[in-house]
Enzyme design. Structure first.
Site, PDB file in Angstrom:
ATOM      1  N   ARG A 138      21.052  27.426  30.886  1.00  0.00           N
ATOM      2  CA  ARG A 138      21.450  26.971  33.165  1.00  0.00           C
ATOM      3  C   ARG A 138      22.725  25.997  33.076  1.00  0.00           C
ATOM      4  O   ARG A 138      23.341  25.892  34.007  1.00  0.00           O
ATOM      5  CB  ARG A 138      20.225  25.867  33.307  1.00  0.00           C
ATOM      6  CG  ARG A 138      19.077  26.336  33.017  1.00  0.00           C
ATOM      7  CD  ARG A 138      18.068  25.280  33.965  1.00  0.00           C
ATOM      8  NE  ARG A 138      16.613  25.630  34.036  1.00  0.00           N
ATOM      9  CZ  ARG A 138      15.980  25.293  34.011  1.00  0.00           C
ATOM     10  NH1 ARG A 138      15.476  23.718  34.282  1.00  0.00           N
ATOM     11  NH2 ARG A 138      14.221  25.537  33.996  1.00  0.00           N
ATOM     12  N   CYS A 157      39.586  34.189  42.076  1.00  0.00           N
ATOM     13  CA  CYS A 157      39.418  35.180  41.122  1.00  0.00           C
ATOM     14  C   CYS A 157      38.531  35.147  40.325  1.00  0.00           C
ATOM     15  O   CYS A 157      37.433  35.890  39.488  1.00  0.00           O
ATOM     16  CB  CYS A 157      40.795  35.269  41.086  1.00  0.00           C
ATOM     17  SG  CYS A 157      42.193  36.394  42.482  1.00  0.00           S
ATOM     18  N   ARG A 177      36.103  38.755  39.535  1.00  0.00           N
ATOM     19  CA  ARG A 177      36.075  39.088  40.062  1.00  0.00           C
ATOM     20  C   ARG A 177      37.213  40.604  40.793  1.00  0.00           C
ATOM     21  O   ARG A 177      37.001  41.549  41.138  1.00  0.00           O
ATOM     22  CB  ARG A 177      36.269  38.781  42.029  1.00  0.00           C
ATOM     23  CG  ARG A 177      37.029  37.867  42.166  1.00  0.00           C
ATOM     24  CD  ARG A 177      37.164  37.828  44.146  1.00  0.00           C
ATOM     25  NE  ARG A 177      37.930  36.936  44.448  1.00  0.00           N
ATOM     26  CZ  ARG A 177      39.353  37.513  44.887  1.00  0.00           C
ATOM     27  NH1 ARG A 177      39.126  38.876  45.418  1.00  0.00           N
ATOM     28  NH2 ARG A 177      40.257  37.530  45.005  1.00  0.00           N
ATOM     29  N   ASP A 180      44.638  40.917  37.999  1.00  0.00           N
ATOM     30  CA  ASP A 180      46.045  41.549  38.010  1.00  0.00           C
ATOM     31  C   ASP A 180      46.773  42.351  36.470  1.00  0.00           C
ATOM     32  O   ASP A 180      47.249  41.012  35.876  1.00  0.00           O
ATOM     33  CB  ASP A 180      47.157  40.810  39.123  1.00  0.00           C
ATOM     34  CG  ASP A 180      48.407  41.940  39.313  1.00  0.00           C
ATOM     35  OD1 ASP A 180      49.183  42.542  37.640  1.00  0.00           O
ATOM     36  OD2 ASP A 180      49.664  41.718  39.863  1.00  0.00           O
ATOM     37  N   ASN A 188      45.049  34.365  31.819  1.00  0.00           N
ATOM     38  CA  ASN A 188      43.759  33.619  32.314  1.00  0.00           C
ATOM     39  C   ASN A 188      42.657  34.076  30.845  1.00  0.00           C
ATOM     40  O   ASN A 188      42.241  33.024  30.944  1.00  0.00           O
ATOM     41  CB  ASN A 188      42.992  34.971  32.888  1.00  0.00           C
ATOM     42  CG  ASN A 188      43.102  34.614  34.598  1.00  0.00           C
ATOM     43  OD1 ASN A 188      43.187  35.630  35.221  1.00  0.00           O
ATOM     44  ND2 ASN A 188      43.223  33.675  35.072  1.00  0.00           N
ATOM     45  N   HIS A 218      42.997  45.952  37.624  1.00  0.00           N
ATOM     46  CA  HIS A 218      43.996  46.859  38.337  1.00  0.00           C
ATOM     47  C   HIS A 218      45.756  46.474  37.826  1.00  0.00           C
ATOM     48  O   HIS A 218      45.686  45.917  37.323  1.00  0.00           O
ATOM     49  CB  HIS A 218      44.055  46.621  40.155  1.00  0.00           C
ATOM     50  CG  HIS A 218      43.944  45.028  40.435  1.00  0.00           C
ATOM     51  ND1 HIS A 218      43.182  44.448  40.868  1.00  0.00           N
ATOM     52  CD2 HIS A 218      44.988  44.435  40.761  1.00  0.00           C
ATOM     53  CE1 HIS A 218      43.095  43.140  40.826  1.00  0.00           C
ATOM     54  NE2 HIS A 218      44.716  43.790  40.762  1.00  0.00           N
ATOM     55  N   TYR A 220      49.230  47.065  39.890  1.00  0.00           N
ATOM     56  CA  TYR A 220      49.781  47.503  40.925  1.00  0.00           C
ATOM     57  C   TYR A 220      51.497  49.216  40.365  1.00  0.00           C
ATOM     58  O   TYR A 220      51.496  48.794  40.114  1.00  0.00           O
ATOM     59  CB  TYR A 220      50.917  46.198  41.614  1.00  0.00           C
ATOM     60  CG  TYR A 220      49.899  45.531  42.126  1.00  0.00           C
ATOM     61  CD1 TYR A 220      49.649  45.656  44.258  1.00  0.00           C
ATOM     62  CD2 TYR A 220      49.717  44.380  41.745  1.00  0.00           C
ATOM     63  CE1 TYR A 220      48.686  44.804  43.946  1.00  0.00           C
ATOM     64  CE2 TYR A 220      49.037  43.549  42.994  1.00  0.00           C
ATOM     65  CZ  TYR A 220      47.892  43.604  43.289  1.00  0.00           C
ATOM     66  OH  TYR A 220      47.407  42.930  44.333  1.00  0.00           O
TER      67      TYR A 220
END
Length: 276
Positions: A138, A157, A177, A180, A188, A218, A220
């Protein structure tokens, strides 16, 4: 080639070759000149990093190691939403008139909840369970609080972490979620790997795997030439992470307690265009 470079190349090539463009839609992000910032993306990328084997940091392009740790400590240790407590200026564009990012990130981690053990915020609940109930299934931290989304300057994010202990190894799932790939992937992965190392250290465990799940990965449109250039760079050996052996308290760690030995990486020339 280190796993961070290997997975970055694999992911970017997959996005560029198989990704879906959003050019048929009107999008929120804009370039500084007002032009819509379109992306090509892949859904549901999952990457595994074995932190026992190496520290996963890109060498194809230099990752600002100290700034990554600075933001991670600002969110997870200081539990702050005030940009004055952040040395890097990455959140300046999102700050409100009070110099905060609203009820986002660190604000959510600081909210205290009642438990049988007393009132604890999400980080302290995690630290308690890692030390007192490490077999728990948990151990989850979640910053995506729907009740407060309307008061956040940017929806989180990287929004949740799930911790799981197998033997003496501390494993983690990072859910994101949106990412870039050029700007945030190396950032990250680096900072959440550091976080797993910190949590393992203070809990008497060893770091295991970091599983990174990205819903919308994604690139850009204006970043594509830069990404293609980076993919052509030769990689270097992964560096060695050294952590101050005297630190065993989560709240005592400072940026200077983390050192990368033999970190070689390519510098990215020129300013990266920013979608606002």
């Amino acid at each position: 080639m280190g796993c961070a470079d290997e997975l970055f190349i694999k992911n970017c090539k997959n996005i560029l070759a198989q990704g879906v463009w959003d050019t048929e839609s009107s999008v929120r992000p804009r370039w500084e000149d007002g032009t819509q910032a379109h992306t090509v993306k892949c859904f549901g990328l999952t990457n595994r990093y074995d932190l026992q084997k190496e520290f996963p940091i890109l060498t194809l392009r230099r990752v600002p190691f100290a700034n990554c740790i600075d933001e991670m400590l600002w969110i997870w240790q200081k539990k702050s939403n005030n940009i004055s407590g952040l040395s890097s200026r990455i959140w300046d564009a999102w700050a409100d008139e009070n110099g905060t990012i609203g009820k986002a990130y660190g604000y959510q981690l600081a909210i205290r909840h009642k438990y049988p053990e007393g009132e604890l915020d999400q980080v302290d609940r995690l630290l308690y369970d890692l030390k007192n109930n490490p077999r728990s299934r948990r151990m989850i931290v979640n910053m995506y609080n729907h009740a407060d989304l309307h008061e956040m300057r940017l929806y989180p994010c990287a929004y949740s972490m799930t911790l799981n202990v197998s033997g003496n190894r501390l494993n983690a799932i990072l859910n994101q979620r949106s990412q870039d790939m050029l700007v945030a992937n190396g950032w990250n992965v680096c900072q959440y790997s550091i976080l797993v190392h910190m949590l393992a250290r203070v809990s008497g465990l060893v770091p295991g795997e970091l599983l990174h799940v990205i819903a919308d990965a994604h690139i850009y449109d204006r970043h594509i030439p830069l990404v293609e250039k980076i993919l052509r760079n030769p990689s270097f050996d992964s560096p060695t992470l050294i952590i101050n052996p005297e630190k065993t308290d989560f709240y005592s760690f400072e940026i200077s307690d983390f050192v990368l030995e033999n970190y070689q990486a390519h510098r990215l020339d020129g300013k990266i265009p920013v979608a606002i």
